[in-house]
Design a protein around this motif. Sequence first.
Motif, short mmCIF file in Angstrom:
data_model
loop_
_atom_site.label_atom_id
_atom_site.label_comp_id
_atom_site.label_asym_id
_atom_site.label_seq_id
_atom_site.Cartn_x
_atom_site.Cartn_y
_atom_site.Cartn_z
N SER A 81 6.68 7.17 -2.70
CA SER A 81 7.99 6.67 -2.30
C SER A 81 9.00 6.89 -3.43
O SER A 81 10.15 7.23 -3.18
CB SER A 81 7.90 5.19 -1.95
N GLN B 86 9.13 4.15 3.21
CA GLN B 86 7.75 3.91 2.77
C GLN B 86 7.61 2.55 2.11
O GLN B 86 6.63 1.84 2.33
CB GLN B 86 7.32 5.01 1.82
N VAL B 87 8.60 2.21 1.28
CA VAL B 87 8.55 0.88 0.64
C VAL B 87 8.59 -0.21 1.70
O VAL B 87 7.83 -1.19 1.65
CB VAL B 87 9.73 0.72 -0.35
N LEU C 273 7.75 -0.06 4.93
CA LEU C 273 6.61 -0.11 5.84
C LEU C 273 5.35 -0.56 5.12
O LEU C 273 4.53 -1.29 5.68
CB LEU C 273 6.39 1.27 6.47
N SER C 274 5.19 -0.13 3.85
CA SER C 274 3.96 -0.50 3.14
C SER C 274 4.13 -1.83 2.42
O SER C 274 3.16 -2.51 2.12
CB SER C 274 3.60 0.59 2.14
N GLY C 275 5.37 -2.20 2.10
CA GLY C 275 5.59 -3.43 1.35
C GLY C 275 5.29 -3.27 -0.13
O GLY C 275 5.36 -4.24 -0.89
N ARG C 276 4.94 -2.06 -0.57
CA ARG C 276 4.65 -1.84 -2.00
C ARG C 276 5.89 -1.29 -2.68
O ARG C 276 6.40 -0.23 -2.31
CB ARG C 276 3.49 -0.86 -2.16
N SER C 277 6.40 -2.00 -3.67
CA SER C 277 7.59 -1.52 -4.37
C SER C 277 7.16 -0.66 -5.54
O SER C 277 6.01 -0.69 -5.97
CB SER C 277 8.45 -2.69 -4.82
N ARG D 229 9.60 -7.91 5.86
CA ARG D 229 9.21 -7.56 4.49
C ARG D 229 10.33 -7.90 3.53
O ARG D 229 10.11 -8.44 2.45
CB ARG D 229 8.89 -6.08 4.39
#
Lengths: 672, 218
Positions: free
Chosen positions: A2, A49-50, A52-56, A498
Amino acid sequence: MSATAYLTGLGAAGIAAVLGALLPTRWRLLGAMVPGALACLAALVGSGQVLLSGRSFSLHVAQVLPFTGIDLSLDPLGALFVATTAIVGLAASCYSVGYGAHRAPGRTATATVPAFLATLLLVPAAASVATFMVAWELMALTSLLALLTEHRQRPETRDAAQWYAGMTHAGAAAVLLGLVLLAAHAGGQSFAAIAAHRGRLSAPVASAVFVLTALGFASKAGAVPLHVWLPRAHPEAPSPVSALMSGAMVNLGVYGILRTGQDLLGGGQLWWWLLVAALGVASAFFGALHAAASTDVKRLLAYSTVDNVGLVLVGVGAAGALAAGGERVPAGLVLLAALFHLVNHALFKGCLFLGAGALQQATGTRDLDRLGGLARRMPVTAALFAVAALSISALPGLNGFASEWLLLEGLLHGFASRSSLTDAALLAGVAVFAVTGGLTATAFVKAVGVGFLGRARSEAARSALEVRPSMLAGGGLLAGGCVVLGVVPGVAVPVLDRAVAATLAGGAPGAVRAGLGLDLASLDGAIAPALLVEGLLAAAIVSWGVLRLFPRGAGLRRPRRSEAWGCGQEPQSARTEITATSFAEPLQRVFADVLRPDHDLEVTHADESRYFPEAISFHQRIDDAVERVAYGPVIGVVARWGRLARRGPNGSVHRYLGLGFAALVLILVFLA
Amino acid sequence: MAGAPLDLVQLSAGVVLAGAVLALWRRDLRALTSVLALQGCALATLAIVLAVHNGAVGLGVVAGVVLVAKGFVIPGLLARAVRAAPGSRETAPLVNVPASLVAAAVLVVLSYVVAGPLTALFPSPLTRLAPLGLATVLLGFFVLVTRRKAVSQIVGLLLVDNGVALVAFLLTAGVPLLVELGTSLDVLLVVVVLQVLATAMRARFGQFDLDQLRELHD
């Protein structure tokens, strides 16, 4: 991954700006706008992507900025704003290809739009005070240059730019003071360090930081009474820039309030959020009222931006107040609704500004009283404008309805909270929703009805031609977004959830169940606009079929065709039609104390008799009452000081040198 | 540093300041150009002594540049401008000569007071002379403020520049060659520009008085 996509987007936007400045005239427009559009796509992928995945992600580049380096980090809250900006930016880049093509595009236009876009994408990812302020000021600077693009054609642009520069500078100064104070007390300037320290800040310091930053951000968001630049700057900017300002830049003011208030300061106290809600209530009412009274189509849209930002601020304030009172579920719901409305506003207001730009290009005017009948001359523009107008008026089946419904549900479910002050704020929020709903509908019935329906009121409107396909594609993208989010609003819920989870310290995500429609999980209430739309479509088809099959049975002998807004009478001339001014007239009378219209009626009599007027001319101006009452005296004082100071320098070189010498000697004496 | 070189340095610094006072005293513009030439030579002497004492080649080159530019070229240019003009006297300065000299005394005292902390940083016979440079800067500025003729203005500007150069030589034992070259060229350019301006003014208004330019504001 991302991070790569996001940085590619930033880089591409920067390259687009350089290409726009350097390429020869022929290739300039495509050379700037194609990389600009690709930049938006890349940023959309990265932020998506951030979300949808929730990962920053976060990264630190030491070389760029001396002493501090650059800190970038994209969490779901920032990513939501990057994604919104990217969508509006994609549409604006696409639109710019056609918008700039009718005359040789200047370097300013092609270089500033991508540069402005790049800074808009950068601000939500800034993760330290230094990076944030640099990005924020770059955004102010590039937007100011973009606003000034057409200053040769319209001298009013310079006036607008002065207002904008003054307000945005004052706002940035307040934000800088607040953030520096915060960094000094938190013992670090990166947002992560500040957030780690958030419980230990003393209450007065935290409050001072919040008030300073909130005022600064509110001026960027265009909240009353700090909105005065907005109804000047948005109409005067080129239309793609107006769309970016209104659809993306204004949002970042809300982002700033959320980032400092919720993330960096950790929620804080109840009165902070009541202050935000109060700003929101004032903005929503004042903006909607002025929008209903405006006859300049872009000014109308600008005031409507003030109105919608007000609604979002009501939501943000209510969510903060509820969270501060410990009401986690309603707080999460209201914040989700506010963010949803912000995204929706970007879509429909972007589309409306692009449509207004098409109108302006086709007819050369923004004055609704000179338009009319354009639905026949420019059918696609009219359809796109109408979709967005229906959407902003919150009609079911379109996205404005979905988010306003959610927001209203959230405010109503928040009632009977533990604090009576919060209850009062919620009540005010509900009331302002009721008022602005009606006013917004009036404003957009006027914009569509007078602008696109009826008969042409001027030669320019009579001979208008449909604009280029690339411009229509830009508007179509945003209008399509309005329809999709309106029919199946549930698809946005996981993404928004999110962002809420990343933002609200005391709030609970998951207030709305994911699905196609909107279903409040733990509270009562659900809607499924898809079913509604299907039902409406079915009803329309059935009634059309019945009328077609049994025309006599339905009582329709001979269908009579007549022009819209013709009051059933034909033929009539354009001079007898209702105008934008006359449409808003009853409303103006009701709210005369707030709007204070200036009328100017000139009657010329025939020479023979006073009883036979020869010509009557009527002019009306509606100035901003807040500007007159709150800013007029301040500007007067500053101007007086300026005149006083001008007496000193009288042109004598010796006096200038003497002043410099006196200052030097005084400083030396002071040092000694 | 002690003995003869120090004496020479002190003498040169004193001559620079004395030149600034002279510039305030004399109203004859031709005399002012000679004062400038004297100052330039004194500065160059100081730089040469420092260069020889420290064995610094770069400083020696700088000294040569100073000697050529400030000792000969610039005063020569000015003298030519003065010769070309008929009324070459500063007839009515804004502050008369006795008052100017009193003000000069006050300014010298002020510069000694202000430079106290500066010399205290690194007390040495050389840094103790720094107030002289500061005083020259202030006197040059004073000339700029109170004298009317365009040539006097140029002289004031050059006095400021000489003062700055003196402070630089005394406190840092010489500026880098490149910087000195740059500033010398800068000053030369300014002198040329001002000379052109003065000539144009004389052609237009028949005089050098800068106060005639009052219409230019806003």
